[in-house]
Design an enzyme around this catalytic site. Structure first.
Site, PDB file in Angstrom:
ATOM      1  N   ASP A 210      -3.410  70.732  15.335  1.00 50.90           N
ATOM      2  CA  ASP A 210      -4.586  71.552  15.700  1.00 50.90           C
ATOM      3  C   ASP A 210      -5.853  70.789  15.336  1.00 50.90           C
ATOM      4  O   ASP A 210      -5.790  69.780  14.639  1.00 50.90           O
ATOM      5  CB  ASP A 210      -4.545  72.874  14.915  1.00 50.90           C
ATOM      6  CG  ASP A 210      -4.457  72.604  13.418  1.00 50.90           C
ATOM      7  OD1 ASP A 210      -5.505  72.467  12.784  1.00 50.90           O
ATOM      8  OD2 ASP A 210      -3.324  72.487  12.882  1.00 50.90           O
ATOM      9  N   ASP A 212      -8.181  72.147  13.401  1.00 52.03           N
ATOM     10  CA  ASP A 212      -8.713  73.002  12.336  1.00 52.03           C
ATOM     11  C   ASP A 212      -9.684  74.018  12.970  1.00 52.03           C
ATOM     12  O   ASP A 212      -9.277  74.713  13.912  1.00 52.03           O
ATOM     13  CB  ASP A 212      -9.340  72.153  11.225  1.00 52.03           C
ATOM     14  CG  ASP A 212      -9.435  72.924   9.912  1.00 52.03           C
ATOM     15  OD1 ASP A 212      -8.510  73.690   9.610  1.00 52.03           O
ATOM     16  OD2 ASP A 212     -10.432  72.767   9.197  1.00 52.03           O
TER      17      ASP A 212
HETATM   18  N1  LIG Z   1      -5.831  73.003   9.956  1.00 56.15           N
HETATM   19  C1  LIG Z   1      -4.981  72.905   8.952  1.00 56.15           C
HETATM   20  N2  LIG Z   1      -5.395  73.033   7.681  1.00 56.15           N
HETATM   21  C2  LIG Z   1      -4.524  72.907   6.654  1.00 56.15           C
HETATM   22  N3  LIG Z   1      -3.211  72.664   6.815  1.00 56.15           N
HETATM   23  C3  LIG Z   1      -2.753  72.530   8.060  1.00 56.15           C
HETATM   24  N4  LIG Z   1      -1.523  72.289   8.527  1.00 56.15           N
HETATM   25  C4  LIG Z   1      -1.592  72.246   9.860  1.00 56.15           C
HETATM   26  N5  LIG Z   1      -2.853  72.473  10.296  1.00 56.15           N
HETATM   27  C5  LIG Z   1      -3.608  72.650   9.182  1.00 56.15           C
END
Ligand SMILES: Nc1ncnc2[nH]cnc12
Ligand SMILES: CSC[C@H]1O[C@H](OP(=O)(O)O)[C@H](O)[C@@H]1O
Length: 291
Positions: A210, A212
């Site tokens: 992703d 975030d």
């Molecule tokens: N955006 C994110 N923040 C923290 N841990 C994660 N693991 C996968 N995506 C994450």
């Protein structure tokens, strides 16, 4: 050449590895408590592998509840010399696209300091070097393995380790980006520290799942989105592990890294002043330095 024993710590979405033969489960108790689950030991094309799901089978443990000390101690007592850690991470850079693989080479600690992240204490003081927190040799093998299986792989990168379990606020996400970090996760840093103290080579295969919550044209991170990307890419992650294991087993040169000697100049405490109980608990880790 001595055959390596390779440990794999599976993160979110990786709760087993495939293709193992001679499989058995090893339940360990350690002086530091219980590991996340039973260790699965087996052989993959002739290579001895030991697998542990970081959050336990069924994903029962929060990042801050994982007993990292017990997990690494168990790996050490089972003879593991190299740990391949697998993790889901958020991408903090446009060019790291969900589905890509990153092999990080630096960490920034944003945990709250409450995770037990050292084997030292209780009458013994030690300080290991940690300027280069992963094993560069192992990480190079992981890069080569990822390339070989056709993944898009980024060599190197900084992983910011947050406490979780909540994902970051937008302000935090933008702050971390201003620091220049590449990926974000909640688990790797205590593991890397403890592996170094246990003189085990450590490297991470990070799967970007992703962006975030900093990216204007992508949805904010959610578990649903993370799982969807993991499901699409779990076969690639497993492929990288088995390919890296073959490469490590096939290496004809002895290891050139300093990981297996990390404690050589680290222990400060006078041998005769180390309490007997501490000595006993740490025997698999520091025993050879106390003779
Ligand atoms: N955006 C994110 N923040 C923290 N841990 C994660 N693991 C996968 N995506 C994450
Ligand atoms: C399911 S998203 C958040 C979760 O995923 C990562 O775990 P791991 O490193 O074990 O793959 C992240 O660190 C969080 O624990």
């Amino acid at each position: 050449m001595k055959q390596p024993v390779i440990g794999v710590i599976g993160g979110s979405g990786l709760y087993e590895i495939e293709g193992l033969t001679d499989v058995s489960e090893v339940v360990l108790e350690t002086p530091f408590g219980d590991p996340s689950d039973a260790y699965i030991t087996g052989t993959l094309d002739g290579v001895r592998m030991i697998f542990l799901p970081r959050h336990g089978r069924g994903h029962r443990l929060l990042p801050s509840e994982v007993n990292y000390r017990a997990n690494i101690y168990g790996m050490k007592t089972l003879g593991v010399e190299s740990i391949i850690s697998v993790s889901a991470v958020g991408s903090m850079k446009e060019e790291i696209v969900p589905g890509d693989i990153v092999i990080p080479d630096q960490y920034v600690d944003r945990t709250h300091g409450k995770r037990a992240s050292t084997f030292f204490g209780h009458g013994i003081v030690g300080h290991v070097q940690f300027a280069d927190p992963v094993c560069n040799e192992l990480s190079s093998v992981l890069v080569a393995a990822a390339q070989k299986v056709g993944a898009t792989v980024h060599q190197g990168g900084t992983y910011v380790c947050i406490e979780g379990p909540t994902f970051s606020t937008r302000a935090e996400s933008n702050l971390y980006r201003s620091w220049g970090v590449d990926i974000i996760g909640m688990t790797n840093l205590p593991e890397a520290r403890l592996a170094r103290e246990a003189e085990i080579c450590y490297g991470t295969v990070a799967l970007a799942t992703d962006y975030d919550c900093w990216h204007d044209s992508h949805d904010d991170v959610s578990v649903e989105a993370v799982i969807a990307i993991i499901q699409q890419n779990v076969a690639t992650a497993k492929n990288i592990i088995s390919t890296a294991a073959m490469m490590l087993a096939g290496q004809s040169e002895p290891k050139n890294c300093a990981c297996s000697e990390a404690l050589k100049f680290a222990i400060m405490t006078k041998k005769e002043m180390i309490p007997a109980e501490t000595r006993k608990a740490l025997e698999p880790i520091i025993g050879r330095y106390l003779k």
